[in-house]
Design a protein around this motif. Sequence first.
Motif, PDB file in Angstrom:
ATOM      1  N   LEU A 120      15.568-105.988  44.178  1.00 48.51           N
ATOM      2  CA  LEU A 120      15.647-104.975  45.403  1.00 48.51           C
ATOM      3  C   LEU A 120      15.155-103.651  44.841  1.00 48.51           C
ATOM      4  O   LEU A 120      14.685-102.948  45.521  1.00 48.51           O
ATOM      5  N   LEU A 121      15.464-103.275  43.461  1.00 53.20           N
ATOM      6  CA  LEU A 121      15.214-101.998  43.134  1.00 53.20           C
ATOM      7  C   LEU A 121      13.483-101.706  42.977  1.00 53.20           C
ATOM      8  O   LEU A 121      13.160-100.518  43.560  1.00 53.20           O
ATOM      9  N   ALA A 122      12.905-102.702  42.509  1.00 48.87           N
ATOM     10  CA  ALA A 122      11.360-102.464  42.619  1.00 48.87           C
ATOM     11  C   ALA A 122      10.829-102.248  43.903  1.00 48.87           C
ATOM     12  O   ALA A 122       9.905-101.614  44.323  1.00 48.87           O
ATOM     13  N   ARG A 123      11.425-103.354  45.036  1.00 46.87           N
ATOM     14  CA  ARG A 123      10.945-102.971  46.264  1.00 46.87           C
ATOM     15  C   ARG A 123      11.216-101.878  46.901  1.00 46.87           C
ATOM     16  O   ARG A 123      10.236-101.173  47.618  1.00 46.87           O
ATOM     17  N   TRP A 124      12.570-101.508  46.803  1.00 39.78           N
ATOM     18  CA  TRP A 124      12.914-100.043  47.258  1.00 39.78           C
ATOM     19  C   TRP A 124      11.822 -98.861  46.622  1.00 39.78           C
ATOM     20  O   TRP A 124      11.696 -97.964  47.542  1.00 39.78           O
ATOM     21  N   LEU A 125      11.802 -98.899  45.554  1.00 40.07           N
ATOM     22  CA  LEU A 125      10.791 -97.870  44.930  1.00 40.07           C
ATOM     23  C   LEU A 125       9.657 -97.935  45.587  1.00 40.07           C
ATOM     24  O   LEU A 125       8.847 -96.797  45.753  1.00 40.07           O
ATOM     25  N   ALA A 126       8.986 -99.246  45.637  1.00 44.71           N
ATOM     26  CA  ALA A 126       7.566 -99.612  46.349  1.00 44.71           C
ATOM     27  C   ALA A 126       7.773 -98.992  47.634  1.00 44.71           C
ATOM     28  O   ALA A 126       6.659 -98.225  48.008  1.00 44.71           O
ATOM     29  N   VAL A 127       8.834 -99.128  48.709  1.00 45.62           N
ATOM     30  CA  VAL A 127       8.689 -98.812  49.927  1.00 45.62           C
ATOM     31  C   VAL A 127       8.747 -97.340  49.946  1.00 45.62           C
ATOM     32  O   VAL A 127       7.990 -96.757  50.581  1.00 45.62           O
ATOM     33  N   SER A 128       9.604 -96.665  49.198  1.00 43.60           N
ATOM     34  CA  SER A 128       9.873 -95.255  49.154  1.00 43.60           C
ATOM     35  C   SER A 128       8.698 -94.676  48.770  1.00 43.60           C
ATOM     36  O   SER A 128       8.278 -93.488  49.593  1.00 43.60           O
ATOM     37  N   GLY A 129       7.840 -95.034  47.655  1.00 41.51           N
ATOM     38  CA  GLY A 129       6.516 -94.673  47.540  1.00 41.51           C
ATOM     39  C   GLY A 129       5.455 -94.727  48.383  1.00 41.51           C
ATOM     40  O   GLY A 129       4.859 -93.567  48.843  1.00 41.51           O
ATOM     41  N   LEU A 131       6.208 -94.831  51.782  1.00 39.41           N
ATOM     42  CA  LEU A 131       6.584 -93.902  52.675  1.00 39.41           C
ATOM     43  C   LEU A 131       5.926 -92.296  52.332  1.00 39.41           C
ATOM     44  O   LEU A 131       5.372 -91.773  53.227  1.00 39.41           O
ATOM     45  N   PHE A 132       6.080 -91.896  51.167  1.00 39.47           N
ATOM     46  CA  PHE A 132       5.655 -90.701  50.599  1.00 39.47           C
ATOM     47  C   PHE A 132       4.275 -90.485  50.746  1.00 39.47           C
ATOM     48  O   PHE A 132       3.561 -89.465  51.147  1.00 39.47           O
ATOM     49  N   ALA A 133       3.631 -91.588  50.387  1.00 43.97           N
ATOM     50  CA  ALA A 133       2.299 -91.665  50.260  1.00 43.97           C
ATOM     51  C   ALA A 133       1.482 -91.515  51.795  1.00 43.97           C
ATOM     52  O   ALA A 133       0.636 -90.887  51.852  1.00 43.97           O
ATOM     53  N   VAL A 134       1.982 -92.144  52.356  1.00 42.55           N
ATOM     54  CA  VAL A 134       1.750 -92.162  54.010  1.00 42.55           C
ATOM     55  C   VAL A 134       1.849 -90.876  54.617  1.00 42.55           C
ATOM     56  O   VAL A 134       0.985 -90.232  55.261  1.00 42.55           O
ATOM     57  N   SER A 135       3.045 -90.195  54.065  1.00 35.65           N
ATOM     58  CA  SER A 135       3.128 -88.939  54.532  1.00 35.65           C
ATOM     59  C   SER A 135       2.285 -87.930  54.099  1.00 35.65           C
ATOM     60  O   SER A 135       1.780 -86.983  54.764  1.00 35.65           O
TER      61      SER A 135
END
Length: 148
Positions: A120-129, A131-135
């Motif tokens: 889950l850590l890798a997935r959370w980091l990927a999703v968070s990254g 989100l910031f990339a889309v922003s």
Amino acid sequence: MAEFRRGYGAAPWHLLLLIGCFAVTGWIVLRLAGEPMAGRMLIWFLGAVIAHDLVLFPVYALADRALRAGLGRRDTPSALNHVRVPALAAGLLLLVYLPGILGLGDGVYRAATGLEPRPLLARWLAVSGGLFAVSVVVYALRWRRRSG
């Protein structure tokens, strides 16, 4: 009406909304009062309130203030919101998936699903990254459209 507003400090619909919120809260408390885990839920709730109000709120208020100072006066609300929104989403996702990220409850997950816990850590980091990339992309498009 003006006298009510002056005495109460807000419109009458605000008072009605608060009464409705307290009624729903009271109903939930009555429903949970008979539960065997009610004491643990109350302790968790009070801990969450204390953790938020005394720890988390000052931390993200200081982070927001530092971000405002770093951005200066140039387009602060828009740029600030393009950082705030993905940060809020990433924080909420972290809050939801923190037990899984820390590996707490792996046995429960395995027993309930028959599957091995996922990274889950890798997935959370990927999703968070993401989100910031889309922003960043949305902000760049908005900035380009406004200045072009």
